[in-house]
Design a protein around this motif. Structure first.
Motif, short mmCIF file in Angstrom:
data_model
loop_
_atom_site.label_atom_id
_atom_site.label_comp_id
_atom_site.label_asym_id
_atom_site.label_seq_id
_atom_site.Cartn_x
_atom_site.Cartn_y
_atom_site.Cartn_z
N ALA A 127 -17.48 4.50 5.20
CA ALA A 127 -16.23 4.19 5.91
C ALA A 127 -15.80 2.74 5.67
O ALA A 127 -14.62 2.46 5.42
CB ALA A 127 -16.40 4.45 7.41
N LEU A 128 -16.76 1.81 5.72
CA LEU A 128 -16.46 0.39 5.51
C LEU A 128 -16.03 0.13 4.06
O LEU A 128 -15.09 -0.65 3.81
CB LEU A 128 -17.67 -0.48 5.87
N LEU A 129 -16.69 0.77 3.10
CA LEU A 129 -16.33 0.60 1.70
C LEU A 129 -14.94 1.16 1.41
O LEU A 129 -14.17 0.60 0.62
CB LEU A 129 -17.37 1.26 0.79
N THR A 130 -14.62 2.29 2.06
CA THR A 130 -13.28 2.89 1.90
C THR A 130 -12.21 1.94 2.42
O THR A 130 -11.15 1.77 1.81
CB THR A 130 -13.21 4.25 2.66
N GLU A 131 -12.51 1.32 3.58
CA GLU A 131 -11.58 0.35 4.17
C GLU A 131 -11.39 -0.86 3.24
O GLU A 131 -10.27 -1.37 3.06
CB GLU A 131 -12.12 -0.10 5.54
N MET A 132 -12.49 -1.32 2.63
CA MET A 132 -12.42 -2.44 1.69
C MET A 132 -11.57 -2.08 0.48
O MET A 132 -10.75 -2.87 0.02
CB MET A 132 -13.83 -2.85 1.24
N LEU A 133 -11.76 -0.86 -0.02
CA LEU A 133 -11.03 -0.41 -1.20
C LEU A 133 -9.52 -0.40 -0.94
O LEU A 133 -8.72 -0.82 -1.79
CB LEU A 133 -11.51 0.99 -1.61
N SER A 134 -9.15 0.05 0.27
CA SER A 134 -7.71 0.09 0.60
C SER A 134 -7.12 -1.32 0.68
O SER A 134 -5.98 -1.54 0.30
CB SER A 134 -7.47 0.85 1.92
N LEU A 135 -7.93 -2.30 1.12
CA LEU A 135 -7.47 -3.69 1.17
C LEU A 135 -7.35 -4.27 -0.25
O LEU A 135 -6.44 -5.05 -0.54
CB LEU A 135 -8.41 -4.55 2.01
N PHE A 136 -8.27 -3.90 -1.13
CA PHE A 136 -8.23 -4.39 -2.52
C PHE A 136 -6.97 -3.90 -3.24
O PHE A 136 -6.52 -4.51 -4.21
CB PHE A 136 -9.48 -3.93 -3.29
N GLN A 137 -6.43 -2.77 -2.78
CA GLN A 137 -5.25 -2.21 -3.43
C GLN A 137 -3.96 -2.90 -3.00
O GLN A 137 -2.89 -2.67 -3.56
CB GLN A 137 -5.17 -0.70 -3.15
N GLY A 161 -19.52 -8.64 6.42
CA GLY A 161 -20.43 -8.98 7.52
C GLY A 161 -20.90 -7.74 8.26
O GLY A 161 -22.08 -7.61 8.61
N GLN A 162 -19.97 -6.78 8.47
CA GLN A 162 -20.33 -5.53 9.16
C GLN A 162 -21.29 -4.69 8.32
O GLN A 162 -22.21 -4.06 8.85
CB GLN A 162 -19.05 -4.72 9.48
N LEU A 163 -21.05 -4.69 7.00
CA LEU A 163 -21.97 -3.98 6.10
C LEU A 163 -23.37 -4.60 6.17
O LEU A 163 -24.38 -3.90 6.20
CB LEU A 163 -21.46 -4.04 4.66
N GLY A 164 -23.43 -5.93 6.19
CA GLY A 164 -24.71 -6.64 6.27
C GLY A 164 -25.50 -6.28 7.52
O GLY A 164 -26.73 -6.15 7.50
N GLN A 165 -24.78 -6.08 8.65
CA GLN A 165 -25.45 -5.77 9.92
C GLN A 165 -26.09 -4.39 9.95
O GLN A 165 -26.96 -4.12 10.77
CB GLN A 165 -24.43 -5.87 11.07
#
Length: 218
Positions: free
Chosen positions: A158-168, A184-188
């Motif tokens: 879910a976090l990676l999907t959110e990151m991908l949408s921001l990269f676009q 940071g959330q992924l690290g936790q």
């Protein structure tokens, strides 16, 4: 000699009296096991009840009662130290173990006392119950761990999907900060895995550098 006999009879009487109280604690707890596993204090109470019976039996030399109480104590320890979801089968297995302990103490209280040969036979016959109980507890723990891992990996996705949408989207300071927050959330999610910490921190630093385009970072 008579004094010694009288004294030992009195000690045995105390043990039986206390053991019956502990059995009551165990029975009540096992009949309400689904609620008890959510209550640390009640789990501690049941663990102590089995532990007390074990200690008293060991002191008086009743190894059969000691062994069965010890097996129950070990199982309660697993409940104390892990988050476990109970079901009817687990409750039934625990109650079978409890019935064996109750039977031994009732025989001890009876007119003829606890015959060592008969007691050993009861312990031997009970062994499959306890093996099944331990195996079932292990299976539940494995399933809970697997379920927990699935939850974590779902969060990662879910976090990676959110990151991908921001990269676009178009790169700007605000979106870079959002991406760093997601790192940071992924690290936790895996705080004790050094390689994961290194990866998420490196990614966060790279995202914070305005010279890196989103196409490169993604």
């Amino acid at each position: 000699m008579g004094g010694n006999y009288c004294g030992s009879t009195k000690i045995l009487g105390y043990f039986i009296e206390e053991a019956k109280e502990h059995l009551e604690t165990l029975e009540t707890g096992l009949l309400e096991l689904s609620a008890v596993v959510e209550d640390q204090e009640r789990l501690n109470e049941m663990f102590r009840a089995a532990h007390s019976i074990k200690g008293g039996a060991a002191m008086l030399g009743y190894s059969s009662i000691q062994k069965i109480a010890h097996r129950l104590e070990d199982s309660f320890k697993i409940l104390r130290e892990n988050k476990i979801t109970t079901d009817q089968k687990l409750e039934s297995l625990f109650l079978k173990g409890y019935d064996v302990l109750q039977s031994l103490i009732e025989k001890l209280q009876g007119t003829f006392g606890l015959n060592p040969e008969e007691a050993n036979k009861i312990v031997e016959e009970a062994e499959p119950f306890f093996k099944e109980l331990q195996a079932y507890l292990t299976k539940i723990l494995d399933n809970e761990d697997s379920s927990s891992n699935e939850d974590v990996f779902a969060q990662v996705r879910a976090l990676l999907t959110e990151m991908l949408s921001l990269f676009q989207k178009k790169a700007n300071t605000k979106s870079r900060q959002s991406l760093q927050k997601l790192c940071g959330q992924l690290g936790q999610l895996f705080p004790k895995v050094k390689s994961w910490q290194d990866l998420t921190q490196t990614a966060s630093s790279a995202i914070g550098n305005p010279q890196h385009s989103y196409a490169t970072l993604a």
